[in-house]
Write a protein that holds these residues in place. Structure first.
Motif, short mmCIF file in Angstrom:
data_model
loop_
_atom_site.label_atom_id
_atom_site.label_comp_id
_atom_site.label_asym_id
_atom_site.label_seq_id
_atom_site.Cartn_x
_atom_site.Cartn_y
_atom_site.Cartn_z
N GLU A 58 -15.51 -4.30 22.81
CA GLU A 58 -14.63 -3.98 23.93
C GLU A 58 -15.26 -4.42 25.24
O GLU A 58 -14.59 -4.95 26.14
CB GLU A 58 -14.35 -2.48 23.96
N THR A 79 -6.46 -0.14 20.87
CA THR A 79 -7.76 0.25 20.36
C THR A 79 -7.59 1.45 19.45
O THR A 79 -6.52 2.05 19.38
CB THR A 79 -8.76 0.54 21.50
N SER A 102 -13.37 3.55 26.03
CA SER A 102 -12.71 2.26 25.79
C SER A 102 -12.17 1.67 27.09
O SER A 102 -12.30 0.47 27.34
CB SER A 102 -11.59 2.42 24.77
#
Length: 305
Positions: A58, A79, A102
């Motif tokens: 990420e 995600t 994230s």
């Protein structure tokens, strides 16, 4: 490239998704090149998970995207969360914390789609519902779904979660055909007739949940690719013959086989090579006949009743 309305949610994404599980193996400029190659083919969907590369996938994607001409608003970023070191965790605190991490690594204010990664048997559905409510209300998550869940698990969640579950990631491909085997072998003594997933294919179709096949070119449970593998000679010969006819690669034909199914699946490809992205994206242009679809199914070692 074709585009679909994911789970009837209004979220449109390319019918082929680029999986980002191995981006940590690339330099930042290579990730930027890969994103650009995907964009050039019309791929707008990118699949992540908080655990991929320990978060580095990420991180590299977020940094690389900023170095390209691709606009965040023109792509779909999803995600997943719920897998931890040695256990699964669908607690509200973990879901919230995972999403915050994230977002920070991806350098974005929101993810278009959040999936629960692997079923957590200790899940409290009300906790999941609370976390989803908080994240969606705050604009940090726009849509939600699951991964690797059977119909009973989906029903349990749907009874508590207010947002529609728009996607379910399930392993499926020519060398992992469990998703269709039981439906083809109803009322037979064949091993394929054993229902191992509770009828996930039919359930998702009935409820408008988009299936996102993963490890589409793998055999077994991520045992390696079947392309060129000597144990799958008949399948590779068949793929090679069709590929020559349609001027594509065997990999593209294998993905086209998934796309031919009327469930309107959204396969996730995991390549890190820009040239291969372009080759596989050709799958969206290949139309396989019913006869060819079944011929490939049989070439993969499956029997029909």
């Amino acid at each position: 490239m074709e585009y679909i309305d994911i789970g009837g949610s209004g979220l449109r994404g390319s019918v082929i998704t680029l999986g980002c599980m191995r981006l940590d193996q690339l330099a930042e400029n290579e990730v930027a090149e890969l994103i650009g190659a995907a964009a050039d083919t019309g791929i707008t969907m990118f699949d992540h998970a908080d655990i991929y590369g320990g978060g580095r996938c990420e991180e590299k994607f977020g940094a690389a995207l900023a170095a390209t001409s691709v606009r965040r608003e023109d792509i779909v970023v999803q995600t997943k969360c719920g897998i931890r070191d040695g256990f699964f965790d669908f607690s509200a605190d973990h879901i919230r914390t995972s999403v915050e991490g994230s977002l920070r690594r991806l350098r974005t204010d929101y993810v278009d789609l959040l999936l629960l990664h692997r079923p957590d048997t200790l899940m409290e559905p009300d906790e999941v519902a609370a976390a989803f409510d908080d994240l969606v209300t705050a604009g940090k998550v726009r849509h939600v779904g699951v991964s690797n869940q059977n119909p009973a698990q989906l029903e349990l969640l749907r009874a508590h979660v207010r947002q529609p579950l728009v996607a379910n990631q399930l392993q499926f491909g020519l060398a992992h055909t469990l998703l269709v085997d039981s439906g083809l072998n109803v009322n037979t003594g064949f091993a394929g007739g054993v229902v191992r997933d509770g009828g996930a294919l039919e359930y998702c179709r009935r409820h408008g949940i988009t299936i996102q096949p993963w490890s589409v070119l793998q055999h077994g449970h991520i045992a390696g690719t079947f392309l060129g593998h000597p144990d799958f000679q008949q399948l590779n010969d068949a793929l090679g013959d069709i590929a020559a006819e349609v001027d594509a690669t065997p990999a593209a034909v294998a993905i086209a086989w998934i796309l031919r199914h009327p469930a309107r699946m959204q396969p996730v490809i995991g390549t890190t090579k820009p040239a291969r992205v372009a080759e596989i994206a050709r799958a969206a242009e290949i139309e396989l006949s019913r006869e060819t679809w079944y011929a490939l199914y049989r070439a993969a070692g499956n029997e029909l009743p």
